[in-house]
Scaffold this motif. Sequence first.
Motif, PDB file in Angstrom:
ATOM      1  N   GLY A 180       1.058  -1.674 -10.513  1.00  0.00           N
ATOM      2  CA  GLY A 180       0.628  -0.854 -11.646  1.00  0.00           C
ATOM      3  C   GLY A 180      -0.141   0.369 -11.171  1.00  0.00           C
ATOM      4  O   GLY A 180       0.083   1.490 -11.625  1.00  0.00           O
ATOM      5  N   VAL A 181      -1.036   0.148 -10.220  1.00  0.00           N
ATOM      6  CA  VAL A 181      -1.860   1.241  -9.717  1.00  0.00           C
ATOM      7  C   VAL A 181      -1.000   2.246  -8.944  1.00  0.00           C
ATOM      8  O   VAL A 181      -1.138   3.459  -9.096  1.00  0.00           O
ATOM      9  N   GLU A 182      -0.077   1.707  -8.162  1.00  0.00           N
ATOM     10  CA  GLU A 182       0.788   2.594  -7.388  1.00  0.00           C
ATOM     11  C   GLU A 182       1.638   3.459  -8.319  1.00  0.00           C
ATOM     12  O   GLU A 182       1.754   4.664  -8.133  1.00  0.00           O
ATOM     13  N   ARG A 183       2.181   2.835  -9.339  1.00  0.00           N
ATOM     14  CA  ARG A 183       2.993   3.601 -10.281  1.00  0.00           C
ATOM     15  C   ARG A 183       2.153   4.607 -11.061  1.00  0.00           C
ATOM     16  O   ARG A 183       2.616   5.697 -11.368  1.00  0.00           O
ATOM     17  N   ALA A 184       0.922   4.235 -11.375  1.00  0.00           N
ATOM     18  CA  ALA A 184       0.043   5.176 -12.076  1.00  0.00           C
ATOM     19  C   ALA A 184      -0.222   6.379 -11.191  1.00  0.00           C
ATOM     20  O   ALA A 184      -0.282   7.517 -11.665  1.00  0.00           O
ATOM     21  N   GLY A 185      -0.343   6.153  -9.891  1.00  0.00           N
ATOM     22  CA  GLY A 185      -0.559   7.257  -8.947  1.00  0.00           C
ATOM     23  C   GLY A 185       0.623   8.203  -8.957  1.00  0.00           C
ATOM     24  O   GLY A 185       0.472   9.420  -9.018  1.00  0.00           O
ATOM     25  N   LYS A 186       1.820   7.636  -8.957  1.00  0.00           N
ATOM     26  CA  LYS A 186       3.020   8.484  -8.962  1.00  0.00           C
ATOM     27  C   LYS A 186       3.151   9.238 -10.272  1.00  0.00           C
ATOM     28  O   LYS A 186       3.575  10.370 -10.303  1.00  0.00           O
ATOM     29  N   ARG A 195      -7.000   8.355  -6.224  1.00  0.00           N
ATOM     30  CA  ARG A 195      -6.920   6.889  -6.148  1.00  0.00           C
ATOM     31  C   ARG A 195      -7.732   6.259  -7.273  1.00  0.00           C
ATOM     32  O   ARG A 195      -7.319   5.300  -7.902  1.00  0.00           O
ATOM     33  N   HIS A 196      -8.890   6.841  -7.505  1.00  0.00           N
ATOM     34  CA  HIS A 196      -9.771   6.337  -8.566  1.00  0.00           C
ATOM     35  C   HIS A 196      -9.069   6.419  -9.927  1.00  0.00           C
ATOM     36  O   HIS A 196      -9.048   5.466 -10.699  1.00  0.00           O
ATOM     37  N   VAL A 197      -8.467   7.571 -10.173  1.00  0.00           N
ATOM     38  CA  VAL A 197      -7.773   7.752 -11.450  1.00  0.00           C
ATOM     39  C   VAL A 197      -6.601   6.773 -11.553  1.00  0.00           C
ATOM     40  O   VAL A 197      -6.403   6.126 -12.589  1.00  0.00           O
ATOM     41  N   ALA A 198      -5.866   6.635 -10.454  1.00  0.00           N
ATOM     42  CA  ALA A 198      -4.701   5.735 -10.484  1.00  0.00           C
ATOM     43  C   ALA A 198      -5.142   4.300 -10.772  1.00  0.00           C
ATOM     44  O   ALA A 198      -4.492   3.579 -11.530  1.00  0.00           O
ATOM     45  N   GLU A 199      -6.248   3.895 -10.183  1.00  0.00           N
ATOM     46  CA  GLU A 199      -6.753   2.531 -10.397  1.00  0.00           C
ATOM     47  C   GLU A 199      -7.072   2.332 -11.889  1.00  0.00           C
ATOM     48  O   GLU A 199      -6.686   1.339 -12.497  1.00  0.00           O
ATOM     49  N   ILE A 200      -7.770   3.299 -12.464  1.00  0.00           N
ATOM     50  CA  ILE A 200      -8.184   3.149 -13.861  1.00  0.00           C
ATOM     51  C   ILE A 200      -6.990   3.236 -14.811  1.00  0.00           C
ATOM     52  O   ILE A 200      -6.878   2.461 -15.762  1.00  0.00           O
ATOM     53  N   VAL A 201      -6.083   4.139 -14.510  1.00  0.00           N
ATOM     54  CA  VAL A 201      -4.908   4.285 -15.387  1.00  0.00           C
ATOM     55  C   VAL A 201      -3.977   3.080 -15.231  1.00  0.00           C
ATOM     56  O   VAL A 201      -3.469   2.536 -16.218  1.00  0.00           O
TER      57      VAL A 201
END
Length: 651
Positions: free
Chosen positions: A453-459, A491-497
């Motif tokens: 989920g976090v990886e996809r949010a990063g992309k 990374r922080h944003v991706a984690e939260i999203v």
Amino acid sequence: MTAAGGDEGRASVQDPLGDPLKDPLGGATFRGALRGLFRAALERLSADGVVGITAEELPGLVDQVRETADPKFGDYSGTMAMALAKRAGLKPRDVAVEIIRRLDVGDLFEIPAEPVGPGFINLRVRQDALARAVVAAVRDPRMGVAPVATPETIVIDFGGPNVAKPMHVGHIRSTVIGDALAKILEFRGHHTITDNHLGDWGTQFGMILWGWKHCRDGARFAADPTAELARLYRLVRKVADAKPEELARDPEAAALAARYPDTGREVLAETAKLHEGDSENRALWEQFMPFCRAEIDRIFSRLHVSFDHALGESFFQPMLAGVVAELMADPAVRARESRGAIGIFLNGEDAPPFLIRKADGAFLYATTDLATLKWRMEHWKPDRILYVVDSRQGPHFEQLFATAKLWGCGDRQRIDGVEFAHVAFGTVLGEDGKPFKTRAGDTVGLESLLDEGVERAGKMQHAGDKTQSADGRPQHVGTEGRVGMDAAEQRHVAEIVGMGAIKYADLSQNRTTDYVFSFDKMLQLTGNTAAYMQYAVARVEGIFSKGGVDCVALRQSVEGVSLSTPQERALALELVRFGEALEDVEIDYRPNVLTAWLYELAGCYSSFYDALPVLKAEGDERNSRLAVCDLTGRILRQGLELLGIGTVEKM
Ligand code: ARG
């Protein structure tokens, strides 16, 4: 249930609206105030002999005051005339006329002219009252949500994974729903006690013990104990189950199964030895537990979920024999022996009993839950206990609650007043509509799911070229997001999203139905998703940084808000309904009531923001609109926080 009607009638409608800063609602919601007014009208109706209404049926009738779906019918509507007409021997419309005649709407609502359709009594909130309620919410750290009048002590039993088993996708639901309910109930003003009822004493330890004795890898254990324990669990489960299709995929398990054909029985024997106090197994259990607990803690902390207590099943073991003896001795409980086992015959002699001791002397899940209940009653004196557990355990909880009421759990005086609720939820399905599995057919590990989920949010952030913003305008995510962010921020944003997407997708479902897990859907920037909501918050906050507006000062200086346009009015009305939405969550313990409301609020906000200038407005109008934007942002952020979901400044 105490929640229904809980917001009723604390408004002092007689208050003159002289002081512009006085909250016209005095801690109630508009709906609650209106219900109070209807209650008085119905009491008069009954006293006047138009139609007899008993005290017991009054709350149900009063609850028929609800928000209207369509603003053209006003803001709230009372529909009880239909239910009362028959026995009054009148047409519903005439009953409605009689109710209206007795309805004192005070300073809060416009007087309804006459019933609509078959007998709907539709009301609009007065503009001045609405404006004042918004101002009060703007100035209030709780955003206009008053704490409940009678706070209760509510125990919430959720999470409860079986330690030493790797956590899988199924565990997300209890954790996420339980955490959201705890936060919402606490915010409502209740005293919540969260307890993680860890499965730390079950058969899974038999598997690990057997694995430890037959196929451990000492070097791996030294290097990474939890990984080795998880490996042993997975391996031994396959060996013990001995399913041909599973063994076909795993040569190591197949070899062990061939060598130890009796593993299933031996695993049970290892568990039994642990429970009987065998010193070797007990010592191993004590050696393993800290690693299991650390692993569980790590995953919960990644989910930002914490508990007041984590009294696992093992904590209650010393009490089990005593509980069984007590139940046996209590004539009200009807516990008795049957073929060596002990059960409680709740539904007659022919229905299966609630088993509390097996013929071999072993205690069961039920026994532990009864001991736990007694302990909670004694130590926490709760008014309610919620169990956020898979719906497949429905029969267990039905029997548990029935037994508890018969037995009294050590507190017969109080037990009748305690509410027990199985807050049940359905299964997580894959996109094929079947229970969510990996390609290899295993259950999906929770951690790998969170990582994905976090990886996809990063992309998603990077791909954001022509996405629509929360306010509906085409928006280049990159212009606000990517460019100004360093790698750590991203990374922080991706984690939260990413985490927010997974949690919100779960919470926005009706909890009792199964739901399909889809990363593509949950990470969309439009629709009822976390990303849409988080983006809405970031956009609102962006207005303040762009305009250099000090919102703290603004909040304290605002004395009025303008409601001259339909968009302003619609948004204002939604903003003062935050408390109603939270109250509705509590009625049936459904967080999706809150997600649906937040989504509606975000929708009202985007219509408002699309139609009206904010930073470019002038004077009082500018301040008014800014104050409303600020309140929207705070409520959205608070709402997400109550769901366990974080927000970011930029996305
Ligand atoms: N450990 C249980 C399971 O995984 C859930 C515990 C729920 N809580 C309870 N008090 N029974 O199924």
